[in-house]
Structure formats: C-alpha cells, structure tokens
Design a protein around this motif. Structure first.
Motif, PDB file in Angstrom:
ATOM      1  N   LYS A   5      -0.517   8.135   2.054  1.00 13.80           N
ATOM      2  CA  LYS A   5      -0.269   7.774   0.673  1.00 13.80           C
ATOM      3  C   LYS A   5       0.618   6.820   0.647  1.00 13.80           C
ATOM      4  O   LYS A   5       0.307   6.034  -0.616  1.00 13.80           O
ATOM      5  N   ASP A   6       1.940   7.310   0.909  1.00 14.41           N
ATOM      6  CA  ASP A   6       2.881   6.049   0.473  1.00 14.41           C
ATOM      7  C   ASP A   6       3.077   4.289   1.298  1.00 14.41           C
ATOM      8  O   ASP A   6       4.459   4.355   1.016  1.00 14.41           O
ATOM      9  N   VAL A   7       2.829   4.743   2.435  1.00 16.71           N
ATOM     10  CA  VAL A   7       2.506   3.555   2.917  1.00 16.71           C
ATOM     11  C   VAL A   7       1.657   2.521   2.811  1.00 16.71           C
ATOM     12  O   VAL A   7       0.344   3.037   3.073  1.00 16.71           O
ATOM     13  N   LEU A   8       2.114   0.909   2.968  1.00 16.03           N
ATOM     14  CA  LEU A   8       0.526   0.858   2.451  1.00 16.03           C
ATOM     15  C   LEU A   8      -0.333  -0.206   4.178  1.00 16.03           C
ATOM     16  O   LEU A   8       0.442   0.345   4.368  1.00 16.03           O
ATOM     17  N   GLY A   9      -1.654  -0.089   3.648  1.00 17.91           N
ATOM     18  CA  GLY A   9      -2.386  -0.126   4.790  1.00 17.91           C
ATOM     19  C   GLY A   9      -2.061  -2.089   5.298  1.00 17.91           C
ATOM     20  O   GLY A   9      -1.271  -2.836   4.490  1.00 17.91           O
ATOM     21  N   LYS A  37      -4.540 -10.729  -4.814  1.00 17.13           N
ATOM     22  CA  LYS A  37      -4.681  -9.726  -5.047  1.00 17.13           C
ATOM     23  C   LYS A  37      -5.882  -8.699  -5.318  1.00 17.13           C
ATOM     24  O   LYS A  37      -5.873  -7.694  -5.012  1.00 17.13           O
ATOM     25  N   PHE A  38      -7.796  -8.955  -4.683  1.00 17.16           N
ATOM     26  CA  PHE A  38      -8.202  -8.714  -4.187  1.00 17.16           C
ATOM     27  C   PHE A  38      -7.690  -7.794  -3.195  1.00 17.16           C
ATOM     28  O   PHE A  38      -8.223  -6.554  -2.411  1.00 17.16           O
ATOM     29  N   ILE A  39      -7.461  -8.612  -2.070  1.00 24.06           N
ATOM     30  CA  ILE A  39      -7.120  -8.356  -0.766  1.00 24.06           C
ATOM     31  C   ILE A  39      -5.722  -6.858  -0.744  1.00 24.06           C
ATOM     32  O   ILE A  39      -5.859  -6.363  -0.309  1.00 24.06           O
ATOM     33  N   ASP A  40      -5.298  -7.615  -1.577  1.00 21.91           N
ATOM     34  CA  ASP A  40      -3.729  -6.610  -1.802  1.00 21.91           C
ATOM     35  C   ASP A  40      -3.925  -5.379  -2.128  1.00 21.91           C
ATOM     36  O   ASP A  40      -3.445  -4.480  -1.168  1.00 21.91           O
ATOM     37  N   SER A  41      -5.391  -5.096  -2.587  1.00 22.83           N
ATOM     38  CA  SER A  41      -5.704  -3.706  -3.946  1.00 22.83           C
ATOM     39  C   SER A  41      -5.780  -3.051  -2.279  1.00 22.83           C
ATOM     40  O   SER A  41      -6.301  -2.198  -2.987  1.00 22.83           O
ATOM     41  N   LEU A  42      -6.627  -3.734  -1.459  1.00 21.59           N
ATOM     42  CA  LEU A  42      -7.495  -2.927  -0.611  1.00 21.59           C
ATOM     43  C   LEU A  42      -6.317  -2.172   0.703  1.00 21.59           C
ATOM     44  O   LEU A  42      -6.205  -0.718   1.370  1.00 21.59           O
ATOM     45  N   LYS A  74      -8.492   4.823   8.142  1.00 22.94           N
ATOM     46  CA  LYS A  74      -9.362   4.436   7.692  1.00 22.94           C
ATOM     47  C   LYS A  74      -9.699   3.012   7.291  1.00 22.94           C
ATOM     48  O   LYS A  74      -8.638   2.173   7.102  1.00 22.94           O
ATOM     49  N   THR A  75     -11.123   2.243   7.371  1.00 24.61           N
ATOM     50  CA  THR A  75     -11.195   1.305   7.864  1.00 24.61           C
ATOM     51  C   THR A  75     -11.635   0.164   6.237  1.00 24.61           C
ATOM     52  O   THR A  75     -13.117   0.840   6.747  1.00 24.61           O
ATOM     53  N   ASP A 112      -5.997   2.549   6.192  1.00 21.99           N
ATOM     54  CA  ASP A 112      -5.031   2.023   6.639  1.00 21.99           C
ATOM     55  C   ASP A 112      -5.062   0.813   6.942  1.00 21.99           C
ATOM     56  O   ASP A 112      -4.536   0.022   7.862  1.00 21.99           O
ATOM     57  N   ARG A 113      -5.947  -0.230   7.190  1.00 16.48           N
ATOM     58  CA  ARG A 113      -6.555  -1.269   8.246  1.00 16.48           C
ATOM     59  C   ARG A 113      -8.041  -1.912   7.341  1.00 16.48           C
ATOM     60  O   ARG A 113      -8.817  -1.543   7.207  1.00 16.48           O
ATOM     61  N   ILE A 114      -7.335  -3.026   6.975  1.00 19.89           N
ATOM     62  CA  ILE A 114      -8.153  -4.419   6.773  1.00 19.89           C
ATOM     63  C   ILE A 114      -8.433  -5.158   7.732  1.00 19.89           C
ATOM     64  O   ILE A 114      -7.413  -6.374   7.801  1.00 19.89           O
TER      65      ILE A 114
END
Length: 306
Positions: A3-7, A147-152, A38-39, A157-159
């Motif tokens: 959880k402490d690693v950003l996607g 901001k929207f993309i970054d919030s994902l 989680k994609t 895990d993958r965007i």
C-alpha cells in the motif's frame, strides 16, 4: 503491491490516429490484470474509439437533460474532472485462462476459465469541449487532469491510458504522470519526418512541462507484413529511432526500446466486434494460430515495467 508503493502510469500515445493505440491499450491492461496486478484502463481520447468500438458504451450513457433543462452527468462521465465531482470507473468483466493442473487426463481441458475484472474509465465527445472551453486556463486544465491521473496511483498497481493523437492538454497531462509510454508505429509508408517532429516536440515539453517521471519510451512496429518490401524497409527506419533520441537535448538519457514487430492479423480487428479483449478472444477462437500474439503483448508489458 504494498500500500505504500504508488502505482505506475503507462500512456499509449502517438501523433497519428488509426495506428493501434486502442488495441494496445486494452491488450496491455489485460496483460497486467492477468498477471495479478490491480489494473485500470483509462480512455482519455475524446474520439472514444476504445470506449465505443471496443466496449460498446454509447454517448447517451454519460449525461442526460432533466425536465428543468439542466444536465445531470453520469458518475462515470470523465468530464466530471472539470466539475470537481468524483468519476467512478465501470467494471469490465472478462475471462482469465489458467492451465489445468489435470490436463492430459481423460475429458480434462487444457485450460480452465475464471472471471477477471478490470476497471475502466470511458471517454466521450464532451471531453474535447471541456478541454477547449474558457472556464479554465491551460495550466489549470492540465493540473486537473494530472491530479485525476495521479490519484489513480494510490488505488491501482497499473494504470494504462489511451491518449489522443496530438500534443495537446490531455497528452501533456498523461506524459507528466507517466513512467513510460508506448508508441505504436505502423510499418506502412511511415512518415519519418512526422516521427522526427514528434520527438522534437516531446524533447521541448520534457523540460517546459517537467516530465520528471518519464523514464522510458517503448516503440512497437505495428501491422507488419514480412512479405511486403515497404514494411521491411519501414521496420529498418523504425529501428533507427533510438539514435534520434540520442541527438535530442533532453531525451538522450531516457531508455528507448524497439520491440519485435507486431503482425497484421485478422483476429486483432475481429476482437472489438465481439467486445472482447484481444487475449481471451484469441484463446477462445484462434488459439492455435495466434497464441504467440499474447506472448508478444506480455513482453511489451514486461518491457514497459523494467
């Protein structure tokens, strides 16, 4: 993923339409999800090819006019980004194929199937109006999209993002958030001057827009037919593109990889008509002839993450 690693964000982008952006966007998202990540798949192209042709969502689902003349926007309308309103993804259900541990035994299939879910943010024609309106400055629009993309990144895990065929506000926002970008290039009369222009523009905005997270460019020669002389000559030109990056001022330190060419196959065009991701369509209908395409997509996904 911890959880402490950003996607991580992967944009599929190029300055030309009809080159396979939507095909690779949905195929990459499936590959990541199939690997257990989680994609989320995001359509940020106002042309909405991914939304309409691949998944069959009509524009009418995104907003409707009320009796009093006001417009009520759907919770999955991507333009809610500009109204300070949450955007909720649509859950797309597909099939995951697993090797049967009992394969080879009597009446046992080689593969077992289980349901696989992938979150999807659809696009619509209103996105173009929102990005061209005078309600916000260019910088504010980029910041809202970013901001929207970054919030994902805190949710997935993958965007994977399908971008419009231009260097406008939307593509700039994607590039600001992306770790790597995939550029499909058709091996048919490629406009080499256009590709030079693409990288020169990217080189300029790398600094002006502070693309600090972008570290890799992956090129995929697409629609390749080894029987055609022009295709082979074009492939040779594409393989020279990494040298072009070495001549730029700001992109020279980025990693650039040219993948093996992706062939032109009927199944690639057929899958959207069945509203299926490419991999499960191949597994269900064209496994014996085209299973190698799934491996090629998985190799692209692996290269993007390395």
């Amino acid at each position: 993923m911890s959880k402490d690693v950003l996607g991580e964000v992967y944009g599929v982008t190029v300055q030309k339409g009809g080159v396979g952006k939507s095909t690779f966007s949905q195929a990459l998202a499936y590959s990541f999800a199939n690997q257990g990540y989680k994609t989320v798949l995001v359509d940020l192209d106002p042309q909405s090819t991914l939304t309409g042709a691949f998944f069959g969502y009509s524009y009418g689902a995104f907003s409707q006019t009320e009796d009093n003349g006001s417009i009520e926007y759907d919770v999955s309308n991507i333009t809610n980004i500009f109204r300070d309103t949450d955007v909720e993804p649509i859950v797309v259900k597909t099939t995951k194929h697993l090797v049967n541990p009992n394969k080879g035994k009597m009446l046992q299939p080689h593969y077992l199937e289980e349901e696989l879910e992938i979150d999807f943010y659809p696009s619509n024609y209103q996105l173009l109006s929102a990005t061209e309106s005078d309600d916000f400055t260019r910088e504010n629009k980029i910041q809202l999209l970013y901001k929207f993309i970054d919030s994902l990144k805190t949710k997935y895990d993958r965007i994977v993002i399908d971008s419009p065929p231009s260097f406008g506000i939307i593509t700039t926002s994607i590039l600001k958030a992306a770790k790597a970008i995939l550029i499909p290039i058709p091996t048919k009369n490629v406009d080499t001057d256009g590709m030079v222009g693409f990288f020169r523009t990217l080189d300029k905005i790398y600094i002006t827009e502070n693309l600090k997270d972008l570290s890799k460019i992956v090129l995929i020669p697409n629609m390749f037919d080894k029987r055609v002389t022009d295709a082979k000559e074009t492939l040779t030109e594409i393989k020279r593109i990494p040298n072009l990056l070495h001549e730029t001022k700001n992109l020279r330190n980025l990693s650039c990889k040219v993948m093996d060419p992706f062939p032109q196959k009927a199944c690639i065009q057929e899958a959207p008509s069945f509203k299926l991701f490419l991999a499960p369509y191949i597994m269900d209908f064209h496994r014996s002839q085209n299973q190698d395409l799934i491996l090629k997509i998985d190799n692209i996904a692996k290269e993007l993450t390395n």
